[in-house]
Write an enzyme that holds these catalytic residues in place. Structure first.
Site, PDB file in Angstrom:
ATOM      1  N   CYS A  94      52.973  43.224  46.306  1.00 25.50           N
ATOM      2  CA  CYS A  94      53.792  43.927  45.176  1.00 25.50           C
ATOM      3  C   CYS A  94      54.341  42.968  44.199  1.00 25.50           C
ATOM      4  O   CYS A  94      53.712  41.809  43.825  1.00 25.50           O
ATOM      5  CB  CYS A  94      55.269  43.753  46.261  1.00 25.50           C
ATOM      6  SG  CYS A  94      54.902  44.763  47.653  1.00 25.50           S
ATOM      7  N   MET A  95      55.224  43.392  43.312  1.00 23.27           N
ATOM      8  CA  MET A  95      55.492  42.420  42.127  1.00 23.27           C
ATOM      9  C   MET A  95      56.065  41.221  42.510  1.00 23.27           C
ATOM     10  O   MET A  95      55.427  40.154  41.579  1.00 23.27           O
ATOM     11  CB  MET A  95      56.462  43.249  41.280  1.00 23.27           C
ATOM     12  CG  MET A  95      56.793  42.425  39.945  1.00 23.27           C
ATOM     13  SD  MET A  95      57.968  43.413  38.666  1.00 23.27           S
ATOM     14  CE  MET A  95      57.125  44.875  38.203  1.00 23.27           C
ATOM     15  N   ASP A  96      56.748  40.888  43.578  1.00 27.60           N
ATOM     16  CA  ASP A  96      57.460  39.834  43.844  1.00 27.60           C
ATOM     17  C   ASP A  96      57.157  39.405  45.234  1.00 27.60           C
ATOM     18  O   ASP A  96      57.918  38.161  45.624  1.00 27.60           O
ATOM     19  CB  ASP A  96      58.991  39.991  43.995  1.00 27.60           C
ATOM     20  CG  ASP A  96      59.407  40.941  42.714  1.00 27.60           C
ATOM     21  OD1 ASP A  96      59.387  40.393  41.593  1.00 27.60           O
ATOM     22  OD2 ASP A  96      59.852  42.143  42.843  1.00 27.60           O
ATOM     23  N   HIS A 139      28.095  27.789  22.246  1.00 30.51           N
ATOM     24  CA  HIS A 139      28.391  28.004  23.688  1.00 30.51           C
ATOM     25  C   HIS A 139      27.428  28.653  24.310  1.00 30.51           C
ATOM     26  O   HIS A 139      26.823  29.665  24.070  1.00 30.51           O
ATOM     27  CB  HIS A 139      29.636  28.668  23.548  1.00 30.51           C
ATOM     28  CG  HIS A 139      30.603  28.750  24.880  1.00 30.51           C
ATOM     29  ND1 HIS A 139      31.094  27.537  25.223  1.00 30.51           N
ATOM     30  CD2 HIS A 139      30.896  29.608  25.820  1.00 30.51           C
ATOM     31  CE1 HIS A 139      31.786  27.503  26.554  1.00 30.51           C
ATOM     32  NE2 HIS A 139      31.722  29.033  26.628  1.00 30.51           N
ATOM     33  N   LYS A 164      43.043  24.732  26.732  1.00 31.78           N
ATOM     34  CA  LYS A 164      43.588  25.993  26.273  1.00 31.78           C
ATOM     35  C   LYS A 164      44.168  26.654  27.488  1.00 31.78           C
ATOM     36  O   LYS A 164      44.245  26.130  28.461  1.00 31.78           O
ATOM     37  CB  LYS A 164      42.405  26.628  26.024  1.00 31.78           C
ATOM     38  CG  LYS A 164      41.472  26.959  26.760  1.00 31.78           C
ATOM     39  CD  LYS A 164      40.119  27.878  26.402  1.00 31.78           C
ATOM     40  CE  LYS A 164      39.205  28.177  27.574  1.00 31.78           C
ATOM     41  NZ  LYS A 164      38.192  29.032  27.137  1.00 31.78           N
ATOM     42  N   ARG A 182      29.293  36.256  20.764  1.00 29.66           N
ATOM     43  CA  ARG A 182      30.586  36.351  20.918  1.00 29.66           C
ATOM     44  C   ARG A 182      31.035  35.734  19.498  1.00 29.66           C
ATOM     45  O   ARG A 182      30.771  36.205  18.413  1.00 29.66           O
ATOM     46  CB  ARG A 182      31.265  35.651  22.129  1.00 29.66           C
ATOM     47  CG  ARG A 182      32.532  36.268  22.554  1.00 29.66           C
ATOM     48  CD  ARG A 182      33.173  35.491  23.741  1.00 29.66           C
ATOM     49  NE  ARG A 182      33.000  34.139  23.729  1.00 29.66           N
ATOM     50  CZ  ARG A 182      33.457  33.101  24.647  1.00 29.66           C
ATOM     51  NH1 ARG A 182      33.903  33.551  25.865  1.00 29.66           N
ATOM     52  NH2 ARG A 182      33.333  31.827  24.730  1.00 29.66           N
ATOM     53  N   TYR A 206      53.896  49.100  50.312  1.00 27.41           N
ATOM     54  CA  TYR A 206      53.635  50.386  49.371  1.00 27.41           C
ATOM     55  C   TYR A 206      52.429  50.895  50.061  1.00 27.41           C
ATOM     56  O   TYR A 206      51.393  50.506  50.199  1.00 27.41           O
ATOM     57  CB  TYR A 206      53.394  49.996  48.062  1.00 27.41           C
ATOM     58  CG  TYR A 206      54.655  49.657  47.221  1.00 27.41           C
ATOM     59  CD1 TYR A 206      56.120  50.378  47.542  1.00 27.41           C
ATOM     60  CD2 TYR A 206      54.704  48.379  46.747  1.00 27.41           C
ATOM     61  CE1 TYR A 206      57.036  50.089  46.829  1.00 27.41           C
ATOM     62  CE2 TYR A 206      56.126  48.078  45.993  1.00 27.41           C
ATOM     63  CZ  TYR A 206      57.123  48.978  46.237  1.00 27.41           C
ATOM     64  OH  TYR A 206      58.436  48.508  45.522  1.00 27.41           O
ATOM     65  N   ARG A 249      32.375  19.194  26.592  1.00 28.48           N
ATOM     66  CA  ARG A 249      33.581  20.072  26.345  1.00 28.48           C
ATOM     67  C   ARG A 249      33.876  20.717  27.599  1.00 28.48           C
ATOM     68  O   ARG A 249      33.989  21.968  27.872  1.00 28.48           O
ATOM     69  CB  ARG A 249      33.480  21.147  25.228  1.00 28.48           C
ATOM     70  CG  ARG A 249      33.211  20.968  23.814  1.00 28.48           C
ATOM     71  CD  ARG A 249      33.215  22.025  23.097  1.00 28.48           C
ATOM     72  NE  ARG A 249      32.655  23.352  23.576  1.00 28.48           N
ATOM     73  CZ  ARG A 249      31.541  23.770  23.354  1.00 28.48           C
ATOM     74  NH1 ARG A 249      30.604  23.118  22.310  1.00 28.48           N
ATOM     75  NH2 ARG A 249      30.930  24.851  23.651  1.00 28.48           N
TER      76      ARG A 249
END
Length: 372
Positions: free
Chosen positions: A308-310, A163, A33, A131, A261, A219
């Site tokens: 940072c983002m990048d 589970h 998954k 759950r 930043y 599993r």
């Protein structure tokens, strides 16, 4: 020339699955998954099958159908199914479905009618995770309805499962309590006249530490990718993923220079800085600001300032560093590089999250050990 990459060692996945297979007499479901926990669902699935996995496990119907469209014919179980999905497509494709309520059972009966064949069901009992799964109070009604639907030729109950809550903490009493509830649930299954072929409860941790929970099928998920679910133990597993990037830019700055930043980091002395082109858009947790370990030039360093983002920055002190040098965020640890476990500890999460973050990003995955 590559800028950043995630390398996945398929031979490591094969070795891990072989190791897990050797430790049980049960059949083995490789859980692929979440795009194979970030490793790539299809390559991971094929490697696991190469090594003897009997089943594949996924959450969503789309994941299961993707496997079928790719030509995967082994049994596949999908268990996270919201209302209103085209379940008949899964039934037609021979996908096993997890059912945990009367409402889900009704949808699967309708899917069977549309598909013109019985749905293969795995009924789930909630043994304590609170759950998915039917509560113990609701379990008898689900069994009776499923038994009637099976007698009518609409479904085939092939599995019963649950589970664990604390299997990653060997010896925790909750595991024994859940196992007892599961046995009680199985007794109810028998009284309802159902004879499912597969009973399954063990995740990666229980596969490794609790053979008494293996029943007919185990599993493992995390463990097939070489990561241990139990802190401080490796069980001989080999991590399959390495994340790395080439230094984009280097510069020399004076003491007292604020970095990134908010200037959350300031150099204490004159320093060589390395700018690495990976950020939170690529899977690097922003919480790794000032904590994330990175190997560069054979030395373990710590991210300097905000992620940072990048991109992020490394303070390399007086160590020489050049544009194009390789910075390794995590790997197997064989060459001294950080591991996914090191990253999890640094940012206060689990190794599962670290590797899964790198799935489906703009960073290309490169596979070692692919077969023609």
């Amino acid at each position: 020339m590559w800028q950043a990459e995630v390398r996945v060692d398929l031979d490591a996945i094969r070795e891990n699955v072989s190791r897990l297979r050797s430790g049980t007499t049960a059949e083995l479901m490789a859980v692929v998954k979440a795009d194979g926990y970030g490793h790539g669902m299809l390559p991971a699935a094929r490697a696991a099958l190469d090594a003897g996995a009997d089943w594949l496990g996924v959450c969503t119907l789309d994941e299961a159908l993707t496997l079928r469209r790719a030509g995967v014919t082994v049994p596949v179980l999908a268990w996270l199914l919201a209302p209103g999905l085209p379940l008949h497509e899964g039934v037609t494709a021979g996908v096993d479905l997890g059912a945990a309520s009367l409402a889900q059972l009704d949808e699967m009966i309708e899917a069977s009618r549309l598909a013109g064949r019985p749905a293969r069901l795995h009924l789930k009992i909630d043994t304590g995770l609170s759950r998915g799964g039917a509560t113990v109070a609701d379990w008898p009604a689900l069994l009776d309805a499923a038994a009637k639907a099976q007698a009518d030729g609409l479904v085939e109950v092939v599995g019963v499962w649950s589970h664990f809550v604390y299997a990653d903490s060997p010896g925790h009493p909750t595991t024994d309590r859940q196992l007892a509830v599961f046995h009680e649930g199985l007794a109810m299954v028998e009284r309802a006249g159902l004879r499912p072929r597969w009973r399954h409860l063990a995740n990666s941790a229980a596969t490794l530490t609790r053979p008494d929970t293996h029943f007919d099928l185990v599993r493992p998920g995390l463990a097939i990718y070489g990561l241990s679910p139990v802190a401080g133990e490796t069980y001989g597993l080999r991590p399959a993923m390495t994340a790395r990037a080439r230094v984009m830019l280097t510069k020399r700055v004076p003491a007292g220079t604020g970095i990134s930043y908010g200037h959350a980091y300031t150099t204490e002395a004159d320093a060589n800085l390395a700018v690495v082109p990976l950020g939170y858009a690529d899977g690097v947790p922003r919480h790794a600001s000032n904590t994330g370990p990175v190997q560069l030039g054979g030395v373990r360093r710590t991210i300097s300032g905000r992620v940072c983002m990048d991109q992020f920055v490394l303070d390399c002190g007086d160590d020489p560093v050049a544009d194009g040098d390789v910075a390794t965020l995590f790997g197997s640890g064989v060459d001294g590089e950080p591991t996914a476990d090191d990253w999890a500890e640094a940012v206060g999460t689990i190794n599962y999250e670290i590797v899964t973050r790198f799935g489906g990003t703009r960073v290309p995955r490169v596979y070692d050990g692919e077969k023609p």
